[in-house]
Design an enzyme around this catalytic site. Structure first.
Site, mmCIF file in Angstrom:
data_model
loop_
_atom_site.group_PDB
_atom_site.id
_atom_site.type_symbol
_atom_site.label_atom_id
_atom_site.label_comp_id
_atom_site.label_asym_id
_atom_site.label_seq_id
_atom_site.Cartn_x
_atom_site.Cartn_y
_atom_site.Cartn_z
ATOM 1 C CG HIS A 141 80.152 15.642 70.447
ATOM 2 N ND1 HIS A 141 79.555 15.982 71.641
ATOM 3 C CD2 HIS A 141 81.215 14.852 70.770
ATOM 4 C CE1 HIS A 141 80.226 15.437 72.644
ATOM 5 N NE2 HIS A 141 81.234 14.740 72.144
ATOM 6 C CG ASP A 151 81.412 21.140 67.872
ATOM 7 O OD1 ASP A 151 82.464 21.530 68.409
ATOM 8 O OD2 ASP A 151 80.894 20.038 68.108
ATOM 9 C CD GLN A 174 87.586 16.131 67.838
ATOM 10 O OE1 GLN A 174 88.762 15.936 67.530
ATOM 11 N NE2 GLN A 174 87.092 15.742 68.997
ATOM 12 C CE LYS A 222 86.948 17.600 72.414
ATOM 13 N NZ LYS A 222 87.073 16.180 72.801
ATOM 14 C CB CYS A 239 79.299 12.139 72.482
ATOM 15 S SG CYS A 239 79.837 11.838 74.166
#
Length: 405
Positions: free
Chosen positions: A121, A198, A201, A224, A362
């Site tokens: 991302h 990261d 998700q 999220k 993104c």
């Protein structure tokens, strides 16, 4: 509690869009909020609203207790050793920028390497570009296979003794696949590098344990995973956070201030200058309680099954291309329909009450890898059902008919 029962806890889902029941399939961008989270934030503003760490009055102490209790909840949720390893930020983007601006610039110098992948991302790419420019470090990319994934052998060949940082998404927001972060941590540590993950998700969908993962930093966003917008987390090993300098300065993060110099509080508070996102942290704590009550393993299995069902049905449609590996997706399917632009697909689906994402997500380098400018993405979460997928399929068929694809 099944998905239908869970759905009833989300007030926003009980509405119609263009006279059709809402089917929300954009949770990878932002998840909806259950009534428990909404009520927790509402109670703070109605009952405990005050600044934290400052006042000795009752409201201030209640607000401080709730804010710091949220830090404890987050530490437990991701398996951190201590709440002192949890920094509250505005989101995963802010968390990654903090590591890139403070830690990476501290350890990187001319000719050192920062290793990442083309599937990242932009929030886990641009901060490292800036860190490399500031320090003279070199960006190195793990080569991708045709399906957008990479092998652990390619990681081993890319990471060298000059590598200072290896950074990767735990779960890709385009491909939906989980990367081998534990193996990557082993490779990075053998070369004296740190691993930055990261987790934007993965935290909503998977049971995360940062100690088992053996990562050095882990970033994720609250919005999220059913929490309010504007709240995020950076997990960092305590020893590393203690070495790092803050990148924002002002009230709350200081220890002593003179006319010519100042000193900071200990980590994590030295990174939380100004009035923090108090209501967001309280909402995040409520979201964590909600997810833990349902069970992260149950959520992960539900998301896998629903994604598998969607993928199997979509593969039967002519002129529909699905991007990424053929199995192992977590919570989303990214696709294109022949020559129909993804924005047109999303627009037609919206007329049937189906909300999906369209664009480059993104992830422009990954779009370039697939030689496309944009894609459509349907993403699923704990409140989605097979009926939602069937509604998606129906709307996709209507889209094909509309454009005669």
């Amino acid at each position: 509690m099944n998905a239908t029962e869970i759905r009833e806890l989300f007030p926003i889902l009980d509405q119609k869009i263009h006279d059709c029941p809402l089917v929300y399939l954009d949770s990878a961008a932002s998840a909806q909020k259950p009534i428990q989270v909404i009520e927790a934030v509402k109670r703070y503003y109605e009952w405990d609203n005050a600044n934290v760490h400052r006042g000795v009055h009752t409201l201030g102490m209640r607000a401080t207790d709730a804010y710091e209790a949220a830090r404890v909840a987050v530490a437990r949720f991701i398996g951190a050793s201590s709440e002192r390893e949890i920094v509250f930020t505005r989101g995963a983007t802010s968390s990654l920028n903090l590591v890139a601006s403070s830690f990476a610039r501290m350890v990187c110098s001319e000719g050192d390497e920062i290793v990442l992948s083309e599937m990242e991302h932009h929030s886990n790419l641009i901060p490292w570009q800036q860190a490399a420019k500031a320090s003279g470090a070199v960006l190195k990319y793990i080569p991708l296979k045709s399906d957008g994934t990479f092998s652990i052998e390619d990681v081993e060949q890319t990471v060298t003794n000059r590598t200072k940082v290896v950074t990767v998404s735990h779960v890709s927001n385009v491909l939906g696949i989980a990367n081998p972060v534990k193996q990557m941590a082993d490779i990075a540590h053998k070369k004296g590098a740190v691993l930055v993950v990261d987790g934007a998700q993965s935290a909503p969908h998977l049971k995360v344990n940062v100690r088992e993962m053996d990562c050095d930093f882990y970033a994720f966003s609250g919005h999220k995973m059913c929490a309010p917008t504007g709240i995020g987390v950076l997990y960092g090993r305590k020893a590393l956070l203690e070495q790092m300098e803050p990148i924002e300065f002002g009230g709350e993060m200081i220890d002593r201030v003179g006319l010519q110099d100042a000193s900071w509080k200990e980590a994590p508070w030295k990174f939380e200058g100004g009035t923090p996102i108090i209501a967001g942290a309280i909402g995040l704590s409520a979201a964590i309680r909600f997810l833990e009550q349902i069970g992260l393993d149950a959520i992960a299995e539900h998301d896998r099954q629903l994604t598998r069902y969607a993928e199997e049905q979509m593969k039967r449609m002519e002129h529909l291309t699905i991007y990424g590996p053929t199995e192992g997706r977590v919570g989303l399917v990214t696709f294109n329909m022949g020559q129909i632009h993804s924005h047109d697909v999303a627009t037609v689906l919206d007329t049937y009450g189906v909300a999906i994402r369209a664009g480059h997500h993104c992830c422009q380098p990954l779009m370039n890898h697939f030689n496309v400018s944009s894609t459509a993405r349907a993403s699923f979460y704990l409140y989605n059902t097979r009926e939602d997928v069937d509604r998606l399929l129906f709307a996709l068929q209507k889209t094909k008919e509309y454009f005669r694809e």
